[in-house]
Design a protein around this motif. Structure first.
Motif, PDB file in Angstrom:
ATOM      1  N   THR B 191      34.263  48.962  33.896  1.00  0.00           N
ATOM      2  CA  THR B 191      35.816  48.834  34.279  1.00  0.00           C
ATOM      3  C   THR B 191      35.818  47.468  35.019  1.00  0.00           C
ATOM      4  O   THR B 191      36.534  46.842  35.072  1.00  0.00           O
ATOM      5  CB  THR B 191      36.262  49.976  35.249  1.00  0.00           C
ATOM      6  OG1 THR B 191      36.125  51.325  34.362  1.00  0.00           O
ATOM      7  CG2 THR B 191      37.571  49.876  35.712  1.00  0.00           C
ATOM      8  N   ARG B 194      35.634  44.633  33.179  1.00  0.00           N
ATOM      9  CA  ARG B 194      36.980  44.600  32.432  1.00  0.00           C
ATOM     10  C   ARG B 194      38.082  43.860  33.377  1.00  0.00           C
ATOM     11  O   ARG B 194      38.702  43.097  33.080  1.00  0.00           O
ATOM     12  CB  ARG B 194      37.324  45.676  31.842  1.00  0.00           C
ATOM     13  CG  ARG B 194      38.833  45.673  31.090  1.00  0.00           C
ATOM     14  CD  ARG B 194      39.058  46.910  30.488  1.00  0.00           C
ATOM     15  NE  ARG B 194      39.343  48.299  31.428  1.00  0.00           N
ATOM     16  CZ  ARG B 194      40.036  48.196  32.443  1.00  0.00           C
ATOM     17  NH1 ARG B 194      41.011  47.294  32.794  1.00  0.00           N
ATOM     18  NH2 ARG B 194      40.022  49.361  33.419  1.00  0.00           N
ATOM     19  N   MET B 195      38.172  44.473  34.507  1.00  0.00           N
ATOM     20  CA  MET B 195      39.023  43.950  35.591  1.00  0.00           C
ATOM     21  C   MET B 195      39.163  42.622  35.819  1.00  0.00           C
ATOM     22  O   MET B 195      40.085  41.888  36.005  1.00  0.00           O
ATOM     23  CB  MET B 195      38.870  44.632  36.847  1.00  0.00           C
ATOM     24  CG  MET B 195      39.290  46.069  36.969  1.00  0.00           C
ATOM     25  SD  MET B 195      38.970  46.687  38.669  1.00  0.00           S
ATOM     26  CE  MET B 195      40.043  48.039  38.762  1.00  0.00           C
ATOM     27  N   LEU B 197      37.752  40.202  34.083  1.00  0.00           N
ATOM     28  CA  LEU B 197      38.233  39.377  32.665  1.00  0.00           C
ATOM     29  C   LEU B 197      39.812  39.504  32.481  1.00  0.00           C
ATOM     30  O   LEU B 197      40.651  38.367  32.235  1.00  0.00           O
ATOM     31  CB  LEU B 197      37.592  39.781  31.546  1.00  0.00           C
ATOM     32  CG  LEU B 197      37.736  39.073  30.360  1.00  0.00           C
ATOM     33  CD1 LEU B 197      37.718  37.279  30.708  1.00  0.00           C
ATOM     34  CD2 LEU B 197      36.831  39.502  29.097  1.00  0.00           C
ATOM     35  N   GLU B 198      40.365  40.689  32.627  1.00  0.00           N
ATOM     36  CA  GLU B 198      41.713  40.813  32.568  1.00  0.00           C
ATOM     37  C   GLU B 198      42.675  40.164  33.530  1.00  0.00           C
ATOM     38  O   GLU B 198      43.511  39.524  33.159  1.00  0.00           O
ATOM     39  CB  GLU B 198      42.017  42.549  32.965  1.00  0.00           C
ATOM     40  CG  GLU B 198      43.381  42.938  32.508  1.00  0.00           C
ATOM     41  CD  GLU B 198      43.544  44.512  32.498  1.00  0.00           C
ATOM     42  OE1 GLU B 198      42.707  45.068  33.068  1.00  0.00           O
ATOM     43  OE2 GLU B 198      44.669  44.717  32.115  1.00  0.00           O
ATOM     44  N   HIS B 199      41.974  39.827  34.733  1.00  0.00           N
ATOM     45  CA  HIS B 199      42.695  39.192  35.590  1.00  0.00           C
ATOM     46  C   HIS B 199      42.828  37.736  35.308  1.00  0.00           C
ATOM     47  O   HIS B 199      43.862  37.092  35.203  1.00  0.00           O
ATOM     48  CB  HIS B 199      42.013  39.156  37.161  1.00  0.00           C
ATOM     49  CG  HIS B 199      42.456  38.149  38.127  1.00  0.00           C
ATOM     50  ND1 HIS B 199      43.600  38.070  38.738  1.00  0.00           N
ATOM     51  CD2 HIS B 199      41.995  37.193  38.856  1.00  0.00           C
ATOM     52  CE1 HIS B 199      43.831  37.368  39.574  1.00  0.00           C
ATOM     53  NE2 HIS B 199      42.641  36.585  39.568  1.00  0.00           N
ATOM     54  N   HIS B 201      42.636  36.466  32.539  1.00  0.00           N
ATOM     55  CA  HIS B 201      43.441  36.587  31.073  1.00  0.00           C
ATOM     56  C   HIS B 201      44.845  36.462  31.262  1.00  0.00           C
ATOM     57  O   HIS B 201      45.622  35.774  30.663  1.00  0.00           O
ATOM     58  CB  HIS B 201      42.900  37.724  30.254  1.00  0.00           C
ATOM     59  CG  HIS B 201      43.584  37.839  28.865  1.00  0.00           C
ATOM     60  ND1 HIS B 201      44.651  38.386  28.563  1.00  0.00           N
ATOM     61  CD2 HIS B 201      43.320  36.957  27.741  1.00  0.00           C
ATOM     62  CE1 HIS B 201      45.338  38.276  27.288  1.00  0.00           C
ATOM     63  NE2 HIS B 201      44.235  37.495  26.711  1.00  0.00           N
ATOM     64  N   GLN B 202      45.081  37.617  32.374  1.00  0.00           N
ATOM     65  CA  GLN B 202      46.640  37.400  32.843  1.00  0.00           C
ATOM     66  C   GLN B 202      46.997  35.952  33.267  1.00  0.00           C
ATOM     67  O   GLN B 202      48.185  35.920  33.243  1.00  0.00           O
ATOM     68  CB  GLN B 202      46.844  38.731  33.784  1.00  0.00           C
ATOM     69  CG  GLN B 202      47.001  39.892  33.190  1.00  0.00           C
ATOM     70  CD  GLN B 202      46.982  41.099  34.000  1.00  0.00           C
ATOM     71  OE1 GLN B 202      47.009  40.860  35.203  1.00  0.00           O
ATOM     72  NE2 GLN B 202      47.389  42.295  33.582  1.00  0.00           N
ATOM     73  N   ARG B 206      42.178  30.936  28.675  1.00  0.00           N
ATOM     74  CA  ARG B 206      41.621  31.225  27.314  1.00  0.00           C
ATOM     75  C   ARG B 206      40.075  30.815  27.184  1.00  0.00           C
ATOM     76  O   ARG B 206      39.363  31.265  26.722  1.00  0.00           O
ATOM     77  CB  ARG B 206      42.498  30.881  26.277  1.00  0.00           C
ATOM     78  CG  ARG B 206      43.646  31.593  26.387  1.00  0.00           C
ATOM     79  CD  ARG B 206      43.801  32.903  26.048  1.00  0.00           C
ATOM     80  NE  ARG B 206      45.051  33.701  25.967  1.00  0.00           N
ATOM     81  CZ  ARG B 206      45.458  34.263  27.396  1.00  0.00           C
ATOM     82  NH1 ARG B 206      45.019  34.249  28.338  1.00  0.00           N
ATOM     83  NH2 ARG B 206      46.692  34.880  27.210  1.00  0.00           N
ATOM     84  N   PHE B 230      37.065  44.322  26.512  1.00  0.00           N
ATOM     85  CA  PHE B 230      38.395  43.867  26.896  1.00  0.00           C
ATOM     86  C   PHE B 230      38.837  42.413  25.886  1.00  0.00           C
ATOM     87  O   PHE B 230      39.849  42.636  25.505  1.00  0.00           O
ATOM     88  CB  PHE B 230      38.394  43.403  28.428  1.00  0.00           C
ATOM     89  CG  PHE B 230      39.849  42.677  28.660  1.00  0.00           C
ATOM     90  CD1 PHE B 230      41.144  43.549  29.031  1.00  0.00           C
ATOM     91  CD2 PHE B 230      39.961  41.430  28.817  1.00  0.00           C
ATOM     92  CE1 PHE B 230      42.056  43.130  28.931  1.00  0.00           C
ATOM     93  CE2 PHE B 230      41.465  40.750  28.999  1.00  0.00           C
ATOM     94  CZ  PHE B 230      42.181  41.690  29.220  1.00  0.00           C
ATOM     95  N   SER B 233      39.958  43.760  22.671  1.00  0.00           N
ATOM     96  CA  SER B 233      41.116  44.522  22.722  1.00  0.00           C
ATOM     97  C   SER B 233      42.084  43.448  22.786  1.00  0.00           C
ATOM     98  O   SER B 233      43.391  43.699  22.204  1.00  0.00           O
ATOM     99  CB  SER B 233      41.111  45.344  23.860  1.00  0.00           C
ATOM    100  OG  SER B 233      41.544  44.414  24.938  1.00  0.00           O
ATOM    101  N   VAL B 234      42.087  42.185  23.294  1.00  0.00           N
ATOM    102  CA  VAL B 234      43.294  41.309  23.274  1.00  0.00           C
ATOM    103  C   VAL B 234      42.922  40.080  22.502  1.00  0.00           C
ATOM    104  O   VAL B 234      43.645  39.056  22.362  1.00  0.00           O
ATOM    105  CB  VAL B 234      43.678  40.724  24.603  1.00  0.00           C
ATOM    106  CG1 VAL B 234      43.975  42.012  25.790  1.00  0.00           C
ATOM    107  CG2 VAL B 234      42.425  40.064  25.223  1.00  0.00           C
TER     108      VAL B 234
END
Lengths: 377, 377
Positions: B191, B194-195, B197-199, B201-202, B206, B230, B233-234
DNA sequence: TGCCTGCATTGAAACGATTCAATGATGCGA
DNA sequence: TCGCATCATTGAATCGTTTCAATGCAGGCA
C-alpha cells in the motif's frame, strides 16, 4: 544468505543450547544428578570459584560436559538472590528523541556488553515523575549501577542521594549535579565554543551572529564563555544586536524551530553578518533553512556552524561544519567509571566519583567558507 | 525551576521512599516485625493477592503504613524466584543506528511502562553472534517476552524456536519470520508503495525514476509490487532504464550514499524524468543531494518521495514528501501482542501468534510539486 | 600406630519473597 | 452445647544458587 552476516570474530557464534526436555528449565540440580556430583560442586566448577582449584580435572570435565549436554543456563535471579549481583545496569534517558542520545547509547551498550552486563532501559520523556518512577523500578530490580543521559534535568539531589546511600555508583552524561556523589562525563563546552568561533575567525569572518543556547541547558553558559574569551583574546568585537538566545523548551527537537525563527529575526534587523554560530546542530539546520528561504546562500553568502555533530549533520545540504562531541566515547567512559565503582564496592574499597571533561573536535564540512569567497549582498 | 517540569498528571510524583537505615535493605520481614504481623500476611496485603479479601481493613492499613514508613521496596529477584515472573521484557535491535529505531523504541518503552514492565535493551550491531549471545543473556535473565526490531536479519529459525519451547512470546517489528511461532508487526509496504506513486501520478508526473530497495530487505519486494500494480492499473509505463536498485548493505545509513550514487547514474543517462521515487528517506535525501549538485532543483525541476518519515525528513531542505510508517504505534502494538501472550501463558490458555500489517500514511511536504509548475530542462 | 596436612567433595543454611494447607477464632443454627 | 461454615492469620515449604563449615580419605612423618 549466510555469508551476508557480518562477523565479530567468532565465526559460527555460540551454539545456542537447546533445552533437552520440553518446557522445564534445566537447573543446577539436574546437572548435578546427571554428572553424579553435588550441586555445590557443580556451582564451584561452573563459576570457577576459588574452591575450584581443589576440584579434580576429571570432575570439572564431566560437569562441564553434562551442563552443555543438558543445555544448562544459570538462573540470573536465583544467582542474584544469593550473591547480590544482578549483572544489570540502569540506563535512564531524559528524552530518547534527542538525536544526541543514539550514539551515546551505542557507546554505553557496547561497553556493558564487554563486561557481560545488561542494561535496563528507561526514558523519562522529560517528566520528573516518570524519572522518579523509573528510578524506583530500577532499584527494585537491584541494578548494580546507574547511568543517566540528560542535557538538562532538574532533580532533587536527594533522589540520587538514595543511590549513594545504597552504594550504587551513578554517572551522568551531558549533565552534572552539585555535590560529589555522582560522577559525570561531559564535553568541554568552553573549548568547543572557542573552536567554532576560532574556525570562523580564521576564515576571515568578523561580522558574526550568534544564537545562544537556552538558559536551562547546562551547556549554554560555558559555550558562550568560550566564545567571549576567544573574541576578547583576538580583539574581535561581538555586536550585541547580533546575539540572540533560544528560549527554554522541553522538546529536544525545538532547536530547529527556534533556530529558524531567530534567524528570521536576525535578518529583519538588516544588520549585515557573514557568519552565524548556532548553539547546536539542530539550531544550525533551522538557521540554514531560514537563510536559504530568504535567499541567503550557505556558505556562499553566510557561513554557519553547529555543535554536537548529530547523525543528521553529515547528511544535510549543505553538510554542516560543527563541533563534534565524542558521544560514543562518552558513553563508554561513563560505563568504565561506574564499573570501577562496582568493583570498588565488591572489594569494600573507598571510591571517589569522577568528573570527566572530554575534548571536542572541529569537523569542517560544507556550511562554512572563507570570507574572501563570500559574495557580499 | 520546578515549574519547568512537564507534568504527566501526578503533580508531585510518587514520593521517593527513603531508606531509613543506612545501607541495609528493608525486607518484608522488617515490615512484618514492625507491623506485628507475619511475612505471609504482609505479602498478601502488599500484592493484593486473592487471599487479601479476608484480611481485616485495619490490618491492611497498619501494614501499608509500616511499609511506607520503612521505605520497603520489594526485591524483584526474590519475587521472581518464587513466582516465575521477572517483569522484564527483552528488546533487541538489529542496529540502533538506524533512525527507524528511535520512534519504535519510544512506542515500546511507553507501552511497557504502562504495564510496569521494564525492558532489557540489546543492540545486535548487525552481527549474528552478538544477536545470539544477547538472546542467551536475555534468557538467563528470564525475560517474560521478547521484541525484536529489525528490517532485515537472518537467523536460524531454531534460535527463536527455543523461545516458543519455553513459552516466551516473541514479536518482531519491521520484519517477519517464516512459521507461525513468532508474531510480527509491519507496515503495509505494498500500500505504501502504491501511495507514493499515486501521489506523483496525481501531480501529473509520467516520467518517473525509481530507486528500489536492496534485495535483502524484506520491504523491497512488496513496495515495488505496489508500484507495479498501481502503474498497471492506470496504464502508466515504467521505463526500465529509469529503475535502479540499491545494493545490499549492512550499514543502515548507507542508503544516503547509495541514493546519491544511483541518482548520479540516472542523470548520466540523459533520460528525462520529472520525479524520483526513492526506496526510503535516506535514499531520497541522497538523491536530492545529487540532483541539487547537478543543478536540478527539487521540487522545481524534479519531485522526490521517500519512505518511513524518519525524524530527519521534516528538517531537511526541502522537507521531504514521504510515506510514513506509524513507528511508534508499531512499537505499542508489538508490546500489546506479547502482553497478550504473557497473559495467556499465565492462564495456561492456548495463544496464537499474530501478524499485523499497519496502514502507512502519505505525508506531503516540499519535495514534490505539480508537474505543471515544473520547469522543463 | 597415631596424628597431621592437604585434597576433593558435599550438607545444609542462607538469600527474600510467595503460596498453600493448616490453625484459631468467631458466629450461628439446630 | 455441639458442629460447621466463614473469617483472619500464619507456619513452613519452595524457588535455584552460592558458600561456608564439615567430612572422608590419602599419604607422609614422627
Amino acid at each position: 544468505m549466510d555469508e551476508l552476516w557480518q562477523n565479530d570474530g567468532n565465526p559460527r557464534g555460540l551454539p545456542l543450547k537447546r533445552a533437552s526436555g520440553k518446557n522445564q528449565m534445566v537447573t543446577m540440580r539436574d546437572v548435578a544428578e546427571d554428572s553424579g556430583f553435588s550441586p555445590a560442586t557443580v556451582s564451584i566448577v561452573l563459576n570457577n570459584a576459588p574452591l575450584a582449584r581443589y576440584i579434580a580435572p576429571a570432575t570439572k570435565k564431566r560437569i562441564e560436559e553434562a551442563a552443555k549436554k543438558l543445555g544448562y543456563r544459570p538462573n540470573a535471579m536465583a544467582r542474584f538472590l544469593r550473591s547480590k549481583r544482578s549483572h544489570t545496569v540502569g540506563l535512564v534517558f531524559f528524552d530518547i528523541t534527542d538525536p544526541f542520545c543514539t550514539p551515546v547509547m551505542r557507546g554505553i551498550e557496547n561497553a556493558l556488553y564487554q563486561s557481560s552486563y545488561v542494561p535496563i532501559f528507561a526514558d523519562a520523556h522529560n517528566q520528573r515523575n516518570r524519572f522518579e518512577r523509573y528510578l524506583e523500578m530500577l532499584l527494585e530490580h537491584h541494578v548494580e549501577a546507574l547511568i543517566v543521559v540528560a542535557n538538562w534535568l532538574v532533580v532533587d539531589i536527594h533522589v540520587l542521594a538514595d543511590l549513594s546511600k545504597r552504594n550504587i555508583p551513578a554517572a551522568t552524561i551531558g549533565w552534572e549535579l552539585p555535590g560529589d556523589t555522582v560522577s559525570s562525563v561531559m564535553v568541554d563546552n568552553e573549548t568547543g565554543g572557542r573552536m567554532a568561533l576560532e574556525h570562523l575567525h580564521q576564515l576571515g569572518h568578523r561580522k558574526i551572529a550568534f544564537i545562544r543556547g537556552p538558559k536551562m541547558l547546562i551547556d549554554s553558559a560555558p559555550r558562550w564563555r568560550g566564545v567571549q574569551k576567544f573574541a576578547h583574546s583576538v580583539g574581535l568585537e561581538i555586536d550585541p544586536a547580533l546575539v540572540l538566545q533560544l528560549p527554554d523548551s522541553f522538546d529536544p527537537n525545538s532547536g530547529f524551530e527556534g533556530g529558524h525563527r531567530l534567524t528570521e529575526e536576525l535578518l529583519q534587523k538588516k544588520k549585515k553578518f557573514t557568519a552565524l554560530m548556532a548553539f547546536d546542530d539542530l539550531t544550525a539546520l533551522g538557521a540554514i533553512r531560514a537563510l536559504t528561504k530568504a535567499g541567503v546562500k550557505v556558505p556562499e553568502h553566510c557561513s554557519v556552524t553547529g555543535f554536537d555533530d548529530v547523525a543528521m549533520s553529515a547528511l544535510s545540504a549543505p553538510s554542516l561544519t560543527t563541533v563534534r562531541q565524542p558521544l560514543e566515547a562518552m558513553g563508554t567512559n561513563a560505563v568504565n567509571i561506574v564499573m570501577e565503582g562496582i568493583k570498588a564496592g565488591l572489594e569494600k574499597r573507598e571510591w571517589n566519583s569522577v568528573r570527566q571533561k572530554m575534548n571536542p573536535e572541529l569537523v569542517i564540512r560544507d556550511s562554512t567558507r572563507d570570507v574572501a569567497h563570500s559574495s557580499t549582498d
